[in-house]
Design an enzyme around this catalytic site. Structure first.
Site, PDB file in Angstrom:
ATOM      1  N   LYS A 164      -1.043  -9.320   3.052  1.00  0.00           N
ATOM      2  CA  LYS A 164      -0.246  -8.831   4.183  1.00  0.00           C
ATOM      3  C   LYS A 164      -1.108  -7.837   4.955  1.00  0.00           C
ATOM      4  O   LYS A 164      -1.844  -7.057   4.339  1.00  0.00           O
ATOM      5  CB  LYS A 164       1.030  -8.140   3.708  1.00  0.00           C
ATOM      6  CG  LYS A 164       1.824  -7.491   4.848  1.00  0.00           C
ATOM      7  CD  LYS A 164       3.217  -7.072   4.429  1.00  0.00           C
ATOM      8  CE  LYS A 164       3.308  -5.739   3.764  1.00  0.00           C
ATOM      9  NZ  LYS A 164       2.815  -4.581   4.559  1.00  0.00           N
ATOM     10  N   GLU A 216       9.633  -4.042  10.174  1.00  0.00           N
ATOM     11  CA  GLU A 216      10.080  -2.761   9.603  1.00  0.00           C
ATOM     12  C   GLU A 216      10.592  -1.828  10.698  1.00  0.00           C
ATOM     13  O   GLU A 216       9.962  -1.682  11.761  1.00  0.00           O
ATOM     14  CB  GLU A 216       8.915  -2.092   8.855  1.00  0.00           C
ATOM     15  CG  GLU A 216       9.320  -0.742   8.244  1.00  0.00           C
ATOM     16  CD  GLU A 216       8.330  -0.199   7.230  1.00  0.00           C
ATOM     17  OE1 GLU A 216       7.356  -0.895   6.884  1.00  0.00           O
ATOM     18  OE2 GLU A 216       8.555   0.941   6.772  1.00  0.00           O
ATOM     19  N   ASP A 219      -1.069  -6.161  -0.129  1.00  0.00           N
ATOM     20  CA  ASP A 219      -1.341  -5.486   1.146  1.00  0.00           C
ATOM     21  C   ASP A 219      -2.822  -5.198   1.332  1.00  0.00           C
ATOM     22  O   ASP A 219      -3.495  -4.763   0.391  1.00  0.00           O
ATOM     23  CB  ASP A 219      -0.638  -4.118   1.132  1.00  0.00           C
ATOM     24  CG  ASP A 219       0.501  -4.028   2.115  1.00  0.00           C
ATOM     25  OD1 ASP A 219       0.612  -4.894   3.002  1.00  0.00           O
ATOM     26  OD2 ASP A 219       1.294  -3.083   1.979  1.00  0.00           O
ATOM     27  N   ASP A 230       0.839  -1.207   0.000  1.00  0.00           N
ATOM     28  CA  ASP A 230       0.000   0.000   0.000  1.00  0.00           C
ATOM     29  C   ASP A 230       0.873   1.257   0.000  1.00  0.00           C
ATOM     30  O   ASP A 230       0.367   2.381  -0.057  1.00  0.00           O
ATOM     31  CB  ASP A 230      -1.011  -0.004   1.152  1.00  0.00           C
ATOM     32  CG  ASP A 230      -0.356   0.035   2.526  1.00  0.00           C
ATOM     33  OD1 ASP A 230       0.872  -0.146   2.614  1.00  0.00           O
ATOM     34  OD2 ASP A 230      -1.085   0.237   3.523  1.00  0.00           O
ATOM     35  N   GLU A 264      -1.076  -5.271   8.711  1.00  0.00           N
ATOM     36  CA  GLU A 264      -0.245  -4.678   9.760  1.00  0.00           C
ATOM     37  C   GLU A 264      -0.837  -4.957  11.140  1.00  0.00           C
ATOM     38  O   GLU A 264      -2.051  -4.868  11.320  1.00  0.00           O
ATOM     39  CB  GLU A 264      -0.129  -3.161   9.537  1.00  0.00           C
ATOM     40  CG  GLU A 264       0.575  -2.822   8.235  1.00  0.00           C
ATOM     41  CD  GLU A 264       0.793  -1.324   8.036  1.00  0.00           C
ATOM     42  OE1 GLU A 264       0.534  -0.545   8.977  1.00  0.00           O
ATOM     43  OE2 GLU A 264       1.224  -0.956   6.933  1.00  0.00           O
TER      44      GLU A 264
END
Ligand code: KIV
Length: 279
Positions: A118, A187, A88, A49, A120
């Site tokens: 994916k 990250e 994402d 994204d 978060e």
């Protein structure tokens, strides 16, 4: 999508099995031509994204929609044949409940042909990851500096510094592993923390600003080649300056149009074709 083209692709189980082995290579791709160029070199292409910032010019990833991710995800699947494709989930499409997440993730898988999604989040998303993976949706988790939390973090800041914060990121890693994620993007965390997470988990860690201790690396392609000038994070090594080259070429083209040296005779059509090539 034919079964033959699916069969040639690297699958989620192969990525999962690379824990502790040859480092996993990944780059972002948002378009079919970019996917075609990167496909032979990577294990998975991430339709991140980050495209909200890199392609659409937003100053965060928050405005990205499910429709954008589906359009770009499908383009990357069409442009590639070998790499595993992971898409994402954008902000606001998976956090509210496991059921909402399932509906939106299922759309992404069905409408793009990608292999996995994916999302978060760590501890807070564990229940959702368990719900998705129990229903056949492979999940790559993303912890540490999660860009969709930019407002909560007060900017794109390194995460996991200090014992308490490092313990929280480590707990995130263990939670997503227990929930069934097949891998973890880490990250923007200090090297010792990335090393601990990689050592304490049985699924591959993919680092971005998280040191070579991880089981693999991912970069935003435009950062890597100098095509995204507005912000280059410390961890993004610039392997080329294609943005400078593009500006130079555009300048030369503009000069030649203005002095009428382009188009030349070789770019023009005769009244009658001299050969088939000329038609
Ligand atoms: O959106 C993205 O490109 C990402 C990578 C930076 C990991 O999440």
């Amino acid at each position: 999508m034919s079964t033959t083209s699916q069969a040639r692709r690297i699958g989620v189980p192969e990525i999962r099995a690379r824990k502790g082995g040859e480092p996993i290579v990944s780059l972002t791709a948002y378009t079919a031509p970019m996917a075609r160029m990167l496909d032979p070199h990577v294990d998975f292409l991430l339709v991140g994204d980050s495209l909200g910032m890199v392609v659409y010019g937003f100053d965060s990833t928050l405005p990205v929609t499910l429709e954008m991710m589906i359009a770009h995800g499908a383009a990357v699947v069409r442009g590639s044949e070998r790499a595993c494709i992971i898409v994402d989930m954008p902000f606001g499409t998976y956090e509210a409940s496991p059921e909402t997440a399932y509906r939106n993730c299922a759309r992404v898988l069905a409408e793009t042909g990608c292999a996995a999604i994916k999302l978060e989040g760590g501890v807070a998303m564990a229940e959702t990851i368990a719900f998705l993976t129990a229903r056949g949706i492979p999940v790559l988790a993303h912890i540490g500096l999660t860009p969709q939390s930019v407002n909560a973090f007060g900017g794109f800041k390194v995460q996991g510094r200090g014992n308490d914060r490092a313990a929280a990121v480590l707990a995130d890693a263990h939670a997503v592993e227990a929930a069934g994620a097949f891998g973890i993007v880490i990250e923007g965390v200090p090297e010792p923390l990335a090393r601990t997470i990689t050592g304490e988990t049985t699924i591959p860690t993919i680092g971005i600003g998280a040191s070579p201790a991880c089981d693999g690396q991912v970069l935003v392609t435009e950062d890597m080649v100098g095509l995204f000038g507005s912000f280059t994070p410390k961890f993004a090594k610039r392997y080329a300056e294609l943005g400078d080259q593009l500006e130079d070429v555009a300048g030369r083209y503009a000069t030649e149009v203005r002095d009428r040296s382009f188009p030349g005779p070789e770019h023009c059509f005769a009244a009658e074709p001299a050969s088939k090539k000329d038609s």
